[in-house]
Write a protein that holds these residues in place. Structure first.
Motif, PDB file in Angstrom:
ATOM      1  N   GLU A 201      -0.062  12.178  -0.898  1.00 42.21           N
ATOM      2  CA  GLU A 201       1.370  11.820  -0.838  1.00 42.21           C
ATOM      3  C   GLU A 201       1.587  10.370  -1.279  1.00 42.21           C
ATOM      4  OE1 GLU A 201       2.780  14.794   2.786  1.00 42.21           O
ATOM      5  OE2 GLU A 201       2.456  12.676   3.187  1.00 42.21           O
ATOM      6  N   LEU A 202       0.641   9.527  -0.897  1.00 43.72           N
ATOM      7  CA  LEU A 202       0.734   8.109  -1.293  1.00 43.72           C
ATOM      8  C   LEU A 202       0.712   8.008  -2.825  1.00 43.72           C
ATOM      9  CD1 LEU A 202       0.578   5.044  -0.583  1.00 43.72           C
ATOM     10  CD2 LEU A 202      -1.913   5.280  -0.617  1.00 43.72           C
ATOM     11  N   GLU A 203      -0.216   8.764  -3.412  1.00 41.59           N
ATOM     12  CA  GLU A 203      -0.321   8.746  -4.875  1.00 41.59           C
ATOM     13  C   GLU A 203       0.976   9.239  -5.524  1.00 41.59           C
ATOM     14  OE1 GLU A 203      -4.181   9.969  -6.713  1.00 41.59           O
ATOM     15  OE2 GLU A 203      -2.959  11.610  -7.459  1.00 41.59           O
ATOM     16  N   THR A 204       1.491  10.344  -5.007  1.00 40.99           N
ATOM     17  CA  THR A 204       2.714  10.920  -5.579  1.00 40.99           C
ATOM     18  C   THR A 204       3.891   9.976  -5.411  1.00 40.99           C
ATOM     19  OG1 THR A 204       1.860  13.025  -4.821  1.00 40.99           O
ATOM     20  CG2 THR A 204       4.122  13.045  -5.568  1.00 40.99           C
ATOM     21  N   THR A 205       3.998   9.377  -4.206  1.00 40.77           N
ATOM     22  CA  THR A 205       5.118   8.465  -3.944  1.00 40.77           C
ATOM     23  C   THR A 205       5.079   7.300  -4.925  1.00 40.77           C
ATOM     24  OG1 THR A 205       4.980   9.046  -1.624  1.00 40.77           O
ATOM     25  CG2 THR A 205       6.245   7.075  -2.136  1.00 40.77           C
ATOM     26  N   CYS A 206       3.888   6.690  -5.079  1.00 44.74           N
ATOM     27  CA  CYS A 206       3.771   5.543  -5.998  1.00 44.74           C
ATOM     28  C   CYS A 206       4.176   5.969  -7.408  1.00 44.74           C
ATOM     29  CB  CYS A 206       2.342   5.006  -6.005  1.00 44.74           C
ATOM     30  SG  CYS A 206       1.951   4.105  -4.505  1.00 44.74           S
ATOM     31  N   ARG A 207       3.681   7.144  -7.817  1.00 41.86           N
ATOM     32  CA  ARG A 207       3.966   7.578  -9.191  1.00 41.86           C
ATOM     33  C   ARG A 207       5.472   7.789  -9.393  1.00 41.86           C
ATOM     34  NH1 ARG A 207      -0.785  10.363 -10.485  1.00 41.86           N
ATOM     35  NH2 ARG A 207      -1.521   8.308 -11.072  1.00 41.86           N
ATOM     36  N   GLU A 208       6.094   8.433  -8.399  1.00 44.48           N
ATOM     37  CA  GLU A 208       7.550   8.668  -8.496  1.00 44.48           C
ATOM     38  C   GLU A 208       8.336   7.357  -8.541  1.00 44.48           C
ATOM     39  OE1 GLU A 208       7.563  12.905  -6.078  1.00 44.48           O
ATOM     40  OE2 GLU A 208       8.379  11.126  -5.107  1.00 44.48           O
ATOM     41  N   CYS A 209       7.776   6.319  -7.902  1.00 45.71           N
ATOM     42  CA  CYS A 209       8.499   5.042  -7.791  1.00 45.71           C
ATOM     43  C   CYS A 209       8.127   4.051  -8.891  1.00 45.71           C
ATOM     44  CB  CYS A 209       8.204   4.397  -6.434  1.00 45.71           C
ATOM     45  SG  CYS A 209       8.870   5.332  -5.063  1.00 45.71           S
ATOM     46  N   GLY A 210       7.269   4.435  -9.816  1.00 48.38           N
ATOM     47  CA  GLY A 210       6.870   3.490 -10.873  1.00 48.38           C
ATOM     48  C   GLY A 210       6.026   2.344 -10.326  1.00 48.38           C
ATOM     49  N   VAL A 211       5.243   2.639  -9.265  1.00 50.83           N
ATOM     50  CA  VAL A 211       4.354   1.643  -8.659  1.00 50.83           C
ATOM     51  C   VAL A 211       2.915   2.062  -9.001  1.00 50.83           C
ATOM     52  CG1 VAL A 211       3.540   0.756  -6.430  1.00 50.83           C
ATOM     53  CG2 VAL A 211       5.985   1.199  -6.775  1.00 50.83           C
ATOM     54  N   VAL A 212       2.120   1.121  -9.512  1.00 53.03           N
ATOM     55  CA  VAL A 212       0.738   1.462  -9.886  1.00 53.03           C
ATOM     56  C   VAL A 212      -0.054   1.807  -8.621  1.00 53.03           C
ATOM     57  CG1 VAL A 212      -1.436   0.498 -10.788  1.00 53.03           C
ATOM     58  CG2 VAL A 212       0.736   0.029 -11.967  1.00 53.03           C
ATOM     59  N   ILE A 213      -0.676   2.976  -8.614  1.00 48.05           N
ATOM     60  CA  ILE A 213      -1.507   3.329  -7.462  1.00 48.05           C
ATOM     61  C   ILE A 213      -2.959   2.977  -7.799  1.00 48.05           C
ATOM     62  CG2 ILE A 213      -1.389   5.809  -8.161  1.00 48.05           C
ATOM     63  CD1 ILE A 213      -2.031   4.597  -4.587  1.00 48.05           C
ATOM     64  N   MET A 214      -3.465   2.067  -7.004  1.00 45.98           N
ATOM     65  CA  MET A 214      -4.766   1.451  -7.287  1.00 45.98           C
ATOM     66  C   MET A 214      -5.749   1.826  -6.185  1.00 45.98           C
ATOM     67  SD  MET A 214      -5.137  -2.630  -7.738  1.00 45.98           S
ATOM     68  CE  MET A 214      -3.948  -2.738  -9.052  1.00 45.98           C
ATOM     69  N   LEU A 215      -6.816   2.503  -6.545  1.00 51.26           N
ATOM     70  CA  LEU A 215      -7.809   2.914  -5.554  1.00 51.26           C
ATOM     71  C   LEU A 215      -8.928   1.878  -5.542  1.00 51.26           C
ATOM     72  CD1 LEU A 215      -7.522   5.552  -4.003  1.00 51.26           C
ATOM     73  CD2 LEU A 215      -9.218   6.580  -5.513  1.00 51.26           C
ATOM     74  N   ASP A 216      -9.118   1.209  -4.420  1.00 46.68           N
ATOM     75  CA  ASP A 216     -10.218   0.249  -4.332  1.00 46.68           C
ATOM     76  C   ASP A 216     -11.468   1.015  -3.899  1.00 46.68           C
ATOM     77  OD1 ASP A 216     -12.004  -1.746  -3.987  1.00 46.68           O
ATOM     78  OD2 ASP A 216     -10.786  -2.953  -2.620  1.00 46.68           O
ATOM     79  N   GLU A 217     -12.315   1.297  -4.882  1.00 50.80           N
ATOM     80  CA  GLU A 217     -13.537   2.083  -4.634  1.00 50.80           C
ATOM     81  C   GLU A 217     -14.773   1.183  -4.655  1.00 50.80           C
ATOM     82  OE1 GLU A 217     -13.765   5.806  -4.397  1.00 50.80           O
ATOM     83  OE2 GLU A 217     -12.643   6.516  -6.155  1.00 50.80           O
ATOM     84  N   VAL A 218     -14.572  -0.100  -4.342  1.00 47.88           N
ATOM     85  CA  VAL A 218     -15.734  -1.004  -4.329  1.00 47.88           C
ATOM     86  C   VAL A 218     -16.781  -0.472  -3.340  1.00 47.88           C
ATOM     87  CG1 VAL A 218     -16.524  -3.333  -3.734  1.00 47.88           C
ATOM     88  CG2 VAL A 218     -14.477  -3.026  -5.136  1.00 47.88           C
ATOM     89  N   MET A 219     -16.332   0.023  -2.206  1.00 49.87           N
ATOM     90  CA  MET A 219     -17.283   0.564  -1.234  1.00 49.87           C
ATOM     91  C   MET A 219     -17.500   2.077  -1.411  1.00 49.87           C
ATOM     92  SD  MET A 219     -19.357   0.049   1.112  1.00 49.87           S
ATOM     93  CE  MET A 219     -19.166  -1.506   1.988  1.00 49.87           C
ATOM     94  N   THR A 220     -16.440   2.804  -1.672  1.00 48.33           N
ATOM     95  CA  THR A 220     -16.544   4.272  -1.696  1.00 48.33           C
ATOM     96  C   THR A 220     -17.070   4.816  -3.031  1.00 48.33           C
ATOM     97  OG1 THR A 220     -14.220   4.307  -2.367  1.00 48.33           O
ATOM     98  CG2 THR A 220     -14.670   4.641  -0.032  1.00 48.33           C
ATOM     99  N   GLY A 221     -16.902   4.035  -4.104  1.00 43.61           N
ATOM    100  CA  GLY A 221     -17.302   4.508  -5.433  1.00 43.61           C
ATOM    101  C   GLY A 221     -18.804   4.765  -5.504  1.00 43.61           C
ATOM    102  N   PHE A 222     -19.206   5.887  -6.005  1.00 46.96           N
ATOM    103  CA  PHE A 222     -20.611   6.283  -6.163  1.00 46.96           C
ATOM    104  C   PHE A 222     -21.323   6.403  -4.813  1.00 46.96           C
ATOM    105  CE2 PHE A 222     -19.237   3.693  -9.801  1.00 46.96           C
ATOM    106  CZ  PHE A 222     -19.171   4.714 -10.736  1.00 46.96           C
ATOM    107  N   ARG A 223     -20.567   6.308  -3.706  1.00 45.32           N
ATOM    108  CA  ARG A 223     -21.159   6.470  -2.381  1.00 45.32           C
ATOM    109  C   ARG A 223     -20.689   7.765  -1.724  1.00 45.32           C
ATOM    110  NH1 ARG A 223     -23.955   4.547   1.741  1.00 45.32           N
ATOM    111  NH2 ARG A 223     -24.622   2.750   0.518  1.00 45.32           N
ATOM    112  N   LEU A 224     -19.366   8.002  -1.698  1.00 41.66           N
ATOM    113  CA  LEU A 224     -18.881   9.229  -1.056  1.00 41.66           C
ATOM    114  C   LEU A 224     -19.237  10.437  -1.905  1.00 41.66           C
ATOM    115  CD1 LEU A 224     -15.338   8.177   0.209  1.00 41.66           C
ATOM    116  CD2 LEU A 224     -17.488   8.265   1.480  1.00 41.66           C
TER     117      LEU A 224
END
Ligand code: PMP
Length: 416
Positions: A201-224
């Motif tokens: 929902e967060l992603e969809t809301t940002c997209r609908e509002c013209g707000v860049v949705i930025m996923l900080d995967e510094v910790m989760t990237g290649f780990r989860l």
């Protein structure tokens, strides 16, 4: 055991390390400990595994700072592209903090708006804007992490409450000012995802509002998962930041994003573009380590992540069962191989009912655990690696139970 006071005011004693192999670290008095932090999660395959070590040694023979694009960077970018749909174009930098600073600047330039939405409990690095956050007690108010952050920057950050419907409404209300919302798909400070639906929902809301949705995967990237939170939760953000496990323990970061947004880094005819770059960005040693790590993780992804999940459950489940049956106010919360030990009186997914400050038992637990050959970082976060065997996990579980009993016989749980 040699000890020294930690930086940052904590009285927790520190061991001074001279070497690290597999899941073990050795201090300057030659004591071995099983490491639970693994370089804040960056050594996901283990400390100095042959596959990464050989890549670093090979690269050291060829040089270690070219200051220009290398063929290894191109290969690495190809691998990162495979980690998620948002990763159309990649920019290398030297740390996770650089990645989030550059990504925020890019979103501001792309949207021509100034404010970045940040969630309470988040960590996005050491730069000033990342250290303005939501006050944990009053999530709608701003707080600075530590001293020295100018109040003048406060207006560039909007605190949001993680997992809440109010945050989504706030994004709608402020869409004219918000350049981006940055979010860790799983927060290291409380590694529980209360609602995967909310992330969507967060992603969809940002997209609908013209707000860049930025996923900080510094910790989760290649780990989860190889594809991090993007693939684990089926997300499709606009921008993604990487670091940590990506480079298997060397300093590195990356900004990934949709081609249309990443264009802001290209020099236009008038020379105006988003500035990014630093002396060690994409340096050959870090790129060699990243390439070796990501190739290994990609090739072994079917078995690698299943077995990391199993080790993490094998550590968490018996301890939580023991603490619960002995009525001890300790609990490990986890998502995948991101674990955190909390002081809490019952299993809770409510972040307000738990604290990673273990109160009066904190230092005592740490010291008793060290005495039993296990090192727990002061943050009480635990990141297992492929080097932790079943036998190591059993040793950790026994040591943690032993340290709990030591604290109990010292009377430390009495007033909790
Ligand atoms: N973002 C997140 C989610 C992190 O966990 C971290 C590091 N803990 C950072 C950014 C900053 O990365 P670095 O320490 O490499 O600067």
């Amino acid at each position: 055991m040699t000890t020294a006071p930690t930086l940052g005011g904590s009285m927790t004693p520190q061991v001074i390390i001279q070497s690290a192999h597999g899941c073990r670290i050795t201090d300057i008095d030659n004591n071995d400990y099983i490491d639970l932090s693994m370089g804040f999660g960056s050594n996901i395959i283990g400390h100095s595994p042959a596959v990464v070590q050989n890549a670093i040694i090979d690269q050291a023979h060829k040089g270690w700072n070219f200051g220009l694009t290398s063929d290894s960077q191109l290969k690495l970018a190809d691998l990162i592209r495979q980690a998620g749909p948002a990763n159309e174009r990649i920019l290398f930098c030297a740390s996770g903090s650089e990645a989030t600073a550059i990504a925020m600047r890019a979103a501001r330039a792309y949207t021509n708006k100034d404010v970045v939405g940040v969630f309470g409990g988040a960590y996005h690095g050491v730069h000033d804007a990342a250290l303005i956050t939501a006050d944990p007690e009053h999530p709608s108010k701003k707080a600075h992490v530590g001293l020295g952050i100018p109040d003048a920057l406060d207006s560039t950050v909007e605190p949001l409450s993680y997992g809440s419907a109010e945050a989504l409404q706030r994004i709608r209300d402020l869409k004219g000012q918000l350049a981006a919302v940055i979010v860790e798909p799983v927060q290291s400070s409380f590694p529980v995802v209360e609602s995967e639906i909310w992330l969507k929902e967060l992603e969809t809301t940002c997209r609908e509002c013209g707000v860049v949705i930025m996923l900080d995967e510094v910790m989760t990237g290649f780990r989860l998962a190889f594809g991090g939170g993007q693939s684990k939760f089926g997300l499709s953000p606009d921008m993604v930041t990487y670091g940590k496990a990506m480079a298997g323990g060397l300093p590195a970061g990356a900004v990934a994003g949709r081609a249309e947004i990443m264009k802001v880094f290209e020099r236009s005819n008038h020379g105006s573009s988003v500035f990014a770059g630093s002396a060690f960005a994409g340096n050959p040693l870090s790129v060699a380590a990243s390439l070796a790590t990501l190739s290994y993780l990609h090739e072994n992804r079917e078995s690698f992540y299943g077995s990391l999940e199993e080790s993490s459950a094998d550590l968490t489940d018996p301890l939580n069962a023991y603490w619960s049956s002995s009525n001890t106010p300790l609990h490990i919360i986890r998502n995948g191989s991101m674990l955190r030990m909390m002081l809490q009186h019952r299993a809770t997914s409510n972040r307000n009912d738990a604290s990673s400050n273990l109160g009066p038992i904190d230092d005592a637990f740490f010291v008793h655990l060290l005495g039993r050959g296990v090192a727990l970082h002061a943050s009480r976060s635990i990141y297992l690696s492929a080097a932790h065997t079943r036998e190591d996990i059993n040793i950790i579980v026994d040591a943690m139970i032993g340290a709990t009993e030591d604290c109990a016989s010292d009377g430390l749980f009495r007033n909790l």
